[in-house]
Design an enzyme around this catalytic site. Sequence first.
Site, PDB file in Angstrom:
ATOM      1  N   GLU A 132      36.424 149.230  63.765  1.00 50.69           N
ATOM      2  CA  GLU A 132      35.032 149.658  63.544  1.00 50.69           C
ATOM      3  C   GLU A 132      34.318 148.477  62.924  1.00 50.69           C
ATOM      4  OE1 GLU A 132      33.599 152.264  64.585  1.00 50.69           O
ATOM      5  OE2 GLU A 132      35.438 153.264  65.217  1.00 50.69           O
ATOM      6  N   CYS A 147      27.839 151.458  57.521  1.00 53.02           N
ATOM      7  CA  CYS A 147      27.798 151.037  58.923  1.00 53.02           C
ATOM      8  C   CYS A 147      26.942 152.008  59.743  1.00 53.02           C
ATOM      9  CB  CYS A 147      29.199 150.886  59.488  1.00 53.02           C
ATOM     10  SG  CYS A 147      30.223 152.299  59.190  1.00 53.02           S
ATOM     11  N   SER A 162      33.618 143.408  59.388  1.00 55.25           N
ATOM     12  CA  SER A 162      32.590 142.683  60.143  1.00 55.25           C
ATOM     13  C   SER A 162      33.055 142.336  61.564  1.00 55.25           C
ATOM     14  CB  SER A 162      32.237 141.406  59.397  1.00 55.25           C
ATOM     15  OG  SER A 162      33.372 140.569  59.338  1.00 55.25           O
TER      16      SER A 162
HETATM   17  P1  ADP Z   1      32.600 142.128  54.744  1.00 49.26           P
HETATM   18  O1  ADP Z   1      31.847 140.894  55.115  1.00 49.26           O
HETATM   19  O2  ADP Z   1      31.802 143.369  54.870  1.00 49.26           O
HETATM   20  O3  ADP Z   1      33.371 142.032  53.466  1.00 49.26           O
HETATM   21  P2  ADP Z   1      34.926 141.501  56.262  1.00 49.26           P
HETATM   22  O4  ADP Z   1      35.159 141.691  57.710  1.00 49.26           O
HETATM   23  O5  ADP Z   1      34.857 140.106  55.735  1.00 49.26           O
HETATM   24  O6  ADP Z   1      33.657 142.329  55.913  1.00 49.26           O
HETATM   25  O7  ADP Z   1      36.048 142.248  55.419  1.00 49.26           O
HETATM   26  C1  ADP Z   1      36.615 143.496  55.785  1.00 49.26           C
HETATM   27  C2  ADP Z   1      38.104 143.451  55.474  1.00 49.26           C
HETATM   28  O8  ADP Z   1      38.719 142.469  56.320  1.00 49.26           O
HETATM   29  C3  ADP Z   1      38.423 143.028  54.049  1.00 49.26           C
HETATM   30  O9  ADP Z   1      39.569 143.740  53.581  1.00 49.26           O
HETATM   31  C4  ADP Z   1      38.757 141.576  54.201  1.00 49.26           C
HETATM   32  O10 ADP Z   1      39.574 141.055  53.187  1.00 49.26           O
HETATM   33  C5  ADP Z   1      39.485 141.577  55.528  1.00 49.26           C
HETATM   34  N1  ADP Z   1      39.527 140.259  56.206  1.00 49.26           N
HETATM   35  C6  ADP Z   1      38.629 139.253  56.127  1.00 49.26           C
HETATM   36  N2  ADP Z   1      39.030 138.193  56.881  1.00 49.26           N
HETATM   37  C7  ADP Z   1      40.214 138.544  57.446  1.00 49.26           C
HETATM   38  C8  ADP Z   1      41.144 137.903  58.337  1.00 49.26           C
HETATM   39  N3  ADP Z   1      40.933 136.665  58.768  1.00 49.26           N
HETATM   40  N4  ADP Z   1      42.242 138.575  58.711  1.00 49.26           N
HETATM   41  C9  ADP Z   1      42.465 139.851  58.283  1.00 49.26           C
HETATM   42  N5  ADP Z   1      41.640 140.505  57.435  1.00 49.26           N
HETATM   43  C10 ADP Z   1      40.533 139.873  57.016  1.00 49.26           C
END
Ligand code: ADP
Length: 480
Positions: free
Chosen positions: A249, A283, A228
């Site tokens: 991405e 996406c 995200s």
């Molecule tokens: P979605 O909402 O589609 O799950 P996220 O961006 O939350 O998308 O998650 C994508 C990836 O990023 C996952 O592997 C998630 O665990 C990881 N992620 C989420 N928050 C963090 C963070 N603060 N630092 C690093 N990775 C993260």
Amino acid sequence: MKKESHSNLINGKWSQKGPSFLSINPSDTTDTIGSFHEATEEECLQAINSAKTAFKSWSQSELEERKKVLDKIGNELIEKSEELGELIAREEGKPIPEGIGEVYRSGQFFQYFAAEVLRQMGETAASVRPNINIEVTREPVGVIGVITPWNFPIAVAAWKIAPAIAFGNTVVLKPSEIVPASAAAFSEIMHESGLPEGVYNCIQGRGDIAGQIVTASKDIDAISFTGSVKTGNIIAQNAIKNMTRIQMEMGSKNALVILDDADIDVAIQCAINGAYFGTGQKCTASSRLIVEKGIHDKFVSKMSEATKALAVGNALHKNTQIGPVVDARQFNQNNSYLEAALSDGAKLIAGDEKINVDTEGFYMRPTLLIETSNNMKINREEVFGPIACVIKAEDYQDALSISNDTEFGLTSGIVTNSLKFANHFKRHSNSGCVMVNLPTAGTDYHVPFGGRKASSYGPREQGQYAKEFFTVVKTTYISS
Ligand code: ADP
């Protein structure tokens, strides 16, 4: 049913010290796929350290050794594509054929980069000074932190990790906590491939714990992330503190433009495929259908019919075309976007039909909204669900300008029989990938993938362009 599963792969060994968490089938919430263990802080640091140690020898490894191991992983993924495709269907909720396709494609990423290992060519240049020759060569970057989402649990990992390893880097993967079983199955193949210990490590668990440790570590040399926008922002801020190289991405709001002269059947096929396949959780999904006014009513009527005809059901059932939404959080988020759209004046013409499934899951019918405008919340923010919005356009120029009026820019598409408009769109669409008479989703594995504006940051992924991120250039001057 397999209950206890491998979780974290650290320095060639399975490790499970942290708290456990479950993976639940979104098609049937009474079905637990397995119990997994979050990596502890200590395990995360061990994984990073082991990748750092392994880099010393892997970065100097023989090309044929790398090629052989990548080929083996690729072949293994292809061989196991049915088994693993079914696992992805059970865990992520896409229909089995899409799951199989994903794993098959993942194998192709490895096979492609196996061949790229032997295609690492440098350049030479004449110097502006006498008796000096210049060489420009590429070297691996170091330890790559790979952070992946849940929607393509194996493919995204594959398209990042195959080039990383091919060019001599080592990897710490932090997969999404929503798909631990798929990540563990992928790790098993990596583990058995003959890769030296520590070249590939996987730590499972939450993004704000394990992901945070990886992205904030000074021992990580580059981060490749898909997820995200919100997480991308956090990762970018972590990375810049250590001057770590990043490739990201993120979100999208892809438009499919349908012109008056379009072949209506092609338009419907592209719109159905792009908007709803994979439950719209791609996406590259077409969430905005921008339709020229002359074809608008005909398109809306046929599209609504085709949308209502889609078979929503358990991802493991043979006739299912659209599986469930991945989890409760995503399901609730989709519904709150839908409510916002309706209160903004959008009209629902498909999506409220009854769903006939015999299991309890996060089912949502593909939903078609009309009479939407590009400034409604639903057309500005990424929904990531099976909701498509029709926006009526006055003419081609209007359609083009609406399609570009977004903070994102991953993919875009046009359906037209006009070479003039297709060419103009190709040139003026502000997106990284443009599709003509094709769905906005669905890309090849040997060419660059990525977007513009808030969708992407850093060098492109896949194909030969992957080397821009996974290698660092060295310029050597030699006096003779
Ligand atoms: P979605 O909402 O589609 O799950 P996220 O961006 O939350 O998308 O998650 C994508 C990836 O990023 C996952 O592997 C998630 O665990 C990881 N992620 C989420 N928050 C963090 C963070 N603060 N630092 C690093 N990775 C993260």
